[in-house]
Design an enzyme around this catalytic site. Structure first.
Site, PDB file in Angstrom:
ATOM      1  CB  CYS A  90      -0.985  -0.008   1.171  1.00  4.36           C
ATOM      2  SG  CYS A  90      -0.259   0.231   2.810  1.00  4.36           S
ATOM      3  CG  ASN A  93       4.469  -1.589   5.021  1.00  8.29           C
ATOM      4  OD1 ASN A  93       5.610  -1.901   5.323  1.00  8.29           O
ATOM      5  ND2 ASN A  93       3.486  -2.480   5.022  1.00  8.29           N
ATOM      6  CB  CYS A 112      -3.531   1.675   7.144  1.00 10.04           C
ATOM      7  SG  CYS A 112      -3.372   3.152   8.177  1.00 10.04           S
ATOM      8  NE  ARG A 113      -4.512   1.356   1.797  1.00 11.46           N
ATOM      9  CZ  ARG A 113      -4.398   1.980   0.634  1.00 11.46           C
ATOM     10  NH1 ARG A 113      -5.323   1.808  -0.291  1.00 11.46           N
ATOM     11  NH2 ARG A 113      -3.363   2.764   0.387  1.00 11.46           N
ATOM     12  CB  SER A 114       0.451  -3.417   2.892  1.00 11.84           C
ATOM     13  OG  SER A 114       1.225  -2.402   3.466  1.00 11.84           O
ATOM     14  CG  ASP A 155      -5.009   5.053   3.225  1.00 15.74           C
ATOM     15  OD1 ASP A 155      -5.086   4.642   4.405  1.00 15.74           O
ATOM     16  OD2 ASP A 155      -4.023   5.663   2.794  1.00 15.74           O
TER      17      ASP A 155
END
Length: 165
Positions: free
Chosen positions: A9, A12, A14-16, A125
Site C-alpha cells: 500500500c 505500509n 494501515c492496509r498492507s 485507505d
C-alpha cells in the site's frame, strides 16, 4: 517449494500490514507458514521503520491479529526477484509497482481484492477516516486473504505436479 507474497500500500502502516498480519495468522492456523511466506511494503518512503498505525493495530487486535512485529519498509527492486505474488491494495499503488516492475518479473502483479468475492477492487485507505474504516478494511482483507489462500493451495498443487513431471 515455497510461495512468497508481498502486500503493498502507500505507507505500509494501515492496509498492507493488516493483510500481512491476517494472512500470517491464516497460514499459521492451517499449518502453511513453512510453505507460504508473507511480507508487506510501501510504495512511499514516509513511514520506514514505523509500526502499523495504532488504530490499525487496535482493530486487528480485537479480531485476534497481532501486527506489533511488523515494521514499514519501502518496496525494493529485489522484491520483484524475491516474491511470486506482489499484491497492491489499490490502483494507484498498482500503477506505481508497474512502473518499478522489471521486464523479467515472472510473478503475479495484481490488485489484492481480485481474490475476494467483493464488488470493489480496491481496499480504501482508512488513515484519514474514523475507526469504522479500519473495521471495513479488516472485513475486506479477511475475504481477500481467504480467497488468496484458496488460490495458492491450487497453485502449490500445480507446481508439485509440474515438478513430478
Amino acid at each position: 517449494m515455497t510461495v512468497s507474497v508481498l502486500f503493498v500500500c502507500l505507507g505500509n502502516i494501515c492496509r498492507s500490514p493488516t493483510a500481512h498480519g491476517v494472512f500470517d495468522a491464516m497460514l499459521e492456523q492451517q499449518g502453511l507458514a513453512d510453505v507460504i511466506s508473507v511480507d508487506s511494503a510501501a510504495t512511499s518512503d514516509w513511514n520506514i521503520g514505523r509500526s502499523p498505525d495504532p488504530r490499525t493495530q487496535a482493530a486487528a487486535r480485537l479480531r485476534g491479529y497481532d501486527l506489533s512485529h511488523i515494521r514499514a519498509r519501502q518496496v525494493r527492486a529485489e522484491d520483484f526477484q524475491r516474491f511470486d505474488y506482489i499484491l497492491a491494495m489499490d490502483n494507484s499503488n498498482l500503477a506505481n509497482l508497474q512502473r518499478l516492475q522489471p521486464a523479467d518479473f515472472s510473478g503475479q502483479l495484481a490488485l489484492f481484492l481480485r481474490y475476494a468475492d467483493l464488488p470493489q477492487q480496491e481496499v480504501p485507505d482508512p488513515y484519514h477516516g474514523d475507526d469504522d474504516g479500519f473495521d471495513a478494511v479488516l472485513d475486506m482483507v479477511e475475504q481477500g486473504a481467504a480467497g488468496l489462500l484458496a488460490h495458492l493451495r491450487q497453485d502449490l498443487v500445480r507446481r508439485k505436479r509440474r515438478r513430478q513431471g
